[in-house]
Design an enzyme around this catalytic site. Structure first.
Site, PDB file in Angstrom:
ATOM      1  N   HIS A 249      38.311  30.461  38.577  1.00 12.10           N
ATOM      2  CA  HIS A 249      38.272  29.030  39.482  1.00 12.10           C
ATOM      3  C   HIS A 249      37.332  28.283  38.863  1.00 12.10           C
ATOM      4  O   HIS A 249      37.286  28.387  37.413  1.00 12.10           O
ATOM      5  CB  HIS A 249      36.763  29.955  40.405  1.00 12.10           C
ATOM      6  CG  HIS A 249      35.862  30.590  39.063  1.00 12.10           C
ATOM      7  ND1 HIS A 249      34.451  30.864  39.814  1.00 12.10           N
ATOM      8  CD2 HIS A 249      35.330  30.412  38.289  1.00 12.10           C
ATOM      9  CE1 HIS A 249      33.886  31.236  38.848  1.00 12.10           C
ATOM     10  NE2 HIS A 249      33.834  30.190  37.994  1.00 12.10           N
ATOM     11  N   ASN A 250      38.293  27.120  39.685  1.00 11.29           N
ATOM     12  CA  ASN A 250      37.392  25.427  39.028  1.00 11.29           C
ATOM     13  C   ASN A 250      38.280  24.935  37.737  1.00 11.29           C
ATOM     14  O   ASN A 250      38.326  24.491  37.195  1.00 11.29           O
ATOM     15  CB  ASN A 250      36.385  25.262  38.779  1.00 11.29           C
ATOM     16  CG  ASN A 250      35.693  25.983  39.985  1.00 11.29           C
ATOM     17  OD1 ASN A 250      34.892  26.678  40.553  1.00 11.29           O
ATOM     18  ND2 ASN A 250      35.536  24.587  41.274  1.00 11.29           N
TER      19      ASN A 250
END
Length: 337
Positions: free
Chosen positions: A238-239
């Site tokens: 994520h991210n």
């Protein structure tokens, strides 16, 4: 099928020798190409194979032409020209426009007449489908996602809600885009889930290999830049942000919130720790663990190559004493001052 003259025109090449009307119906290696197939020579180390080739024509640089016993197409970059020529001999089945009767498409979705939606595909509410999109059997596209024009989604791909895929992107079988990132907070007795409210944004002209997973962002989106290429079985957490035209080989793993620059090359099974940055134009050799940020372009590596077992075990034993040895060296240096 294309003639030698057509290939020369399409590839901006100079034809040397042969009949301009000779047909070419496929591609092969320089060792195995037949009298109706094209091949290429990009590395002079394979010149001995060139001298024995039976191909219809060879893509090569001008300085190798004298060694070629068959017609040649002279180009500046033979491998790049071979890659361009491969589009002329595509063998993948051509999808037919239309929606298969077994597909389940939410009434809110407008499917262009140029798109192809295959058997058992599921498209949820408010999905946007661009012109010429191909979605193959058993793929799932979650609510509110956007699939750009001429994307090709191979069988069994799962695209969660709120994912944006740029035009002309290819996603190979069994890949998953937009699953929850690995976000949990320890509460003293167990784990409390951090709900992932971000999305995934894939740029234009990206290719994502089979079995690759790209997690949605915890708050902001996970981003893959334009022209990036991802091999099979890659994990993007994520991210993560991956810059334009960066290439990741198979089994690369990138931990959360790391940033990879543009025009980077990460070899097979490279691991990137979380919350670090790699600047543009960095090459990381296979099996390397990147545990701190890289701020200067260049080539980096840390993996040990295979070695004879007995010697490898001796070296490992010595590795365990490196800290002790360094301390002794520093002590001796202080005594000698």
């Amino acid at each position: 099928m294309h003639t030698l003259a057509e290939l020369a025109r399409l590839l901006d090449a100079e034809l040397v020798g042969g009949d301009a009307d000779q047909p070419v119906d496929g591609m092969g290696t320089i060792q195995s190409a037949t009298a109706t197939q094209m091949t290429f020579l990009a590395n002079p180390r394979y010149r001995s194979y060139l001298e024995q080739t039976r191909a219809a024509v060879v893509l090569l640089q001008e300085d190798q032409c004298e060694f070629c016993p068959v017609p040649a197409l002279i180009v500046k970059d033979p491998y790049l020209s071979f890659a361009r020529a491969s589009a002329l001999f595509e063998v993948a089945p051509q999808a037919q426009p239309g929606v298969h009767p077994s597909a389940v498409v939410d009434p809110s979705v407008v499917v262009p007449t140029t798109a192809s939606i295959g058997p058992n595909v599921v498209i949820d509410a408010d999905v946007q489908i661009g012109e010429g999109v191909v979605v193959m059997a058993n793929a799932v596209i979650g609510a509110g996602s956007c699939i750009g024009e001429r994307c090709r989604i191979w069988p069994n791909v799962t695209i969660y809600h709120g994912v944006t895929v740029g035009p002309r992107t290819i996603i190979h079988a069994n890949s998953v885009l937009g699953a929850d990132g690995f976000g949990f907070a320890f509460n003293g007795a167990g784990w409390t889930k951090v709900h992932q409210v971000g999305g995934v944004r894939i740029g234009a002209d990206v290719e994502i290999g089979a079995g690759t997973t790209i997690d949605r962002g915890a708050i902001d989106d996970t981003i893959i830049g334009n022209g990036a290429i991802l091999d099979n079985q890659i994990q993007v957490a994520h991210n993560v942000i991956i810059g334009d035209h960066t290439a990741l080989a198979g089994k690369v793993g990138i931990a959360g919130s790391s940033r990879i620059g543009s025009y980077c090359l990460l070899g097979g099974a490279v691991g990137v720790s979380g919350h670090i940055e790699i600047c543009d134009k960095v090459q990381v050799l296979g099996m390397t663990l990147v545990s701190s940020s890289i701020t200067r372009p260049g080539t980096y590596g840390s993996a040990l190559p295979a070695d004879e077992q007995t010697r490898y075990r001796k070296n490992v034993a010595r590795f365990r004493k490196l800290d002790e040895l360094a301390r002794r060296v520093r002590k001796l240096e202080r005594l000698s001052d």
